[in-house]
Design an enzyme around this catalytic site. Structure first.
Site, PDB file in Angstrom:
ATOM      1  N   ASP A 186     -41.920 -39.244 -43.185  1.00 15.27           N
ATOM      2  CA  ASP A 186     -40.918 -40.291 -42.959  1.00 15.27           C
ATOM      3  C   ASP A 186     -39.498 -39.731 -42.987  1.00 15.27           C
ATOM      4  O   ASP A 186     -38.550 -40.408 -42.593  1.00 15.27           O
ATOM      5  CB  ASP A 186     -41.040 -41.371 -44.050  1.00 15.27           C
ATOM      6  CG  ASP A 186     -41.787 -42.598 -43.562  1.00 15.27           C
ATOM      7  OD1 ASP A 186     -41.793 -42.839 -42.340  1.00 15.27           O
ATOM      8  OD2 ASP A 186     -42.347 -43.316 -44.413  1.00 15.27           O
ATOM      9  N   GLN A 227     -46.596 -46.766 -47.005  1.00 15.84           N
ATOM     10  CA  GLN A 227     -46.040 -47.872 -46.211  1.00 15.84           C
ATOM     11  C   GLN A 227     -45.107 -48.738 -47.069  1.00 15.84           C
ATOM     12  O   GLN A 227     -45.485 -49.187 -48.155  1.00 15.84           O
ATOM     13  CB  GLN A 227     -47.195 -48.723 -45.639  1.00 15.84           C
ATOM     14  CG  GLN A 227     -46.752 -49.865 -44.766  1.00 15.84           C
ATOM     15  CD  GLN A 227     -46.059 -49.403 -43.479  1.00 15.84           C
ATOM     16  OE1 GLN A 227     -46.507 -48.488 -42.808  1.00 15.84           O
ATOM     17  NE2 GLN A 227     -44.952 -50.050 -43.150  1.00 15.84           N
ATOM     18  N   LYS A 277     -50.700 -47.245 -36.584  1.00 16.75           N
ATOM     19  CA  LYS A 277     -50.471 -45.828 -36.885  1.00 16.75           C
ATOM     20  C   LYS A 277     -51.791 -45.073 -36.852  1.00 16.75           C
ATOM     21  O   LYS A 277     -51.899 -43.988 -36.289  1.00 16.75           O
ATOM     22  CB  LYS A 277     -49.815 -45.676 -38.268  1.00 16.75           C
ATOM     23  CG  LYS A 277     -48.336 -46.031 -38.267  1.00 16.75           C
ATOM     24  CD  LYS A 277     -47.745 -46.124 -39.659  1.00 16.75           C
ATOM     25  CE  LYS A 277     -46.291 -46.590 -39.575  1.00 16.75           C
ATOM     26  NZ  LYS A 277     -45.679 -46.916 -40.858  1.00 16.75           N
TER      27      LYS A 277
END
Ligand code: NAP
Length: 281
Positions: A119, A96, A52
């Site tokens: 997200d 995460q 990422k």
């Protein structure tokens, strides 16, 4: 049969984003910023976060990774999120997953303000998506959606079957397809005749986590098949679709690896850019 090249599509998307970030920099004299919080030392999480960060830098985003040991207190994480919520240089925050057991996932998700929730997991964003309002959309289904649209720009009236109803994949996928005027069937572990349901789909999206569950004789000729699954078995990594069989029937199919996976990170970058743009309005 068309092999849907997720790697190529993700590279194209990153290139578009890179150009957009340059234009945003010229306009606002700043760039979108993505901050990732990584807790603990789980190997897959470390790899995801590293990828990422690399991709974010490649498209010109300001990228930061904040690492904590697995025994970090929940309060420390929530306080850090609060701080990032107020930081104007941060457009998107991602924690995460999975989290260590002592940290409440729901609390973490709900502490990130919806405007920075790249997200798309915050209940406000989930609600926005299902109401048809602008919002961050979970990255994997967004990636699937973009691949499907590339194959079939007009989805109106198509029958879509989504296998799996997770908050991460199946449910947001269903909303995205509904928004495109598909007639959507969402299936799950209690569905009576999965084969029968899948056979109705002009589009089938499998997000289950069972290796090669969807067989060749479950798929209508010329369907578009999107395989979200990533399953490690003896012969290597396979999806939720029996690729060898289904690729003989389908009009188009995503391979595993190299299909949906690469789109997920590219869509995270896209969400970060979109959050930045909304914050400048
Ligand atoms: P999940 O949260 O475990 O959800 C799985 C879903 O599949 C559930 O809704 C479950 O039904 C359903 N299911 C289980 N067994 C079934 C069966 N026999 N028939 C029909 N439905 C069944 O999984 P997830 O997080 O959505 O992930 C799914 C897969 O995608 C995994 O392989 C994961 O590794 C992969 N994944 C890939 C990416 C990517 O970037 N490519 C990203 C995320 C996940 P119930 O609700 O009834 O239990």
């Amino acid at each position: 049969m068309i092999l849907i090249d997720g790697k190529k599509e993700a590279a194209n998307l990153r290139l578009e984003l890179k150009k957009e970030v340059l234009a945003l920099k010229a306009k606002y004299n700043k760039v979108p910023g993505l901050t990732v919080i990584l807790i603990g030392d789980l190997a897959p999480s470390q790899i995801y976060v590293r990828n990422k960060e690399k991709s974010a830098k490649e498209v010109g985003l300001k990228s930061e990774v904040i690492k904590y040991p697995s025994n970090v207190e929940e309060k420390t994480i929530l306080n850090k999120i609060d701080e990032l919520n107020k930081d104007d240089t941060v457009s998107g925050i991602l924690v995460q997953l999975p989290l260590p057991k002592h940290i409440d996932k729901k609390k973490v998700i709900e502490t990130i303000i919806p405007e920075k929730d790249v997200d798309g997991f915050h209940p406000v964003n989930v609600g926005n998506l299902s109401s048809g309002y602008e919002s961050s959309v979970p990255c994997t289904p967004l990636g699937c959606y973009l691949l499907i649209k590339k194959m079939e720009p007009n989805l109106s009236g198509k029958k879509a079957v989504v296998v799996g109803r997770s908050n991460l994949n199946g449910k947001p996928m269903t909303q995205l397809l509904l928004k495109e005027n598909c007639t959507v069937t969402i299936t799950h572990s209690k569905t009576k005749d999965l084969k029968e349901e899948c056979l109705k789909g002009d589009i089938v999206v499998a997000a289950v986590g069972i290796p090669e569950l969807v067989k060749g004789d479950w798929i209508k000729k010329d369907a578009i098949v999107i395989d979200v699954g990533i399953n490690k078995i003896d012969k290597g990594i396979v999806g939720d679709v029996a690729f060898d069989e289904v690729s003989k029937i389908a009009k188009a199919i995503t391979p595993v690896p190299g299909g949906v996976g690469p789109m997920t990170i590219a869509c995270l970058l896209k969400n970060t850019v979109e959050c930045f743009k909304r914050s400048q309005r």
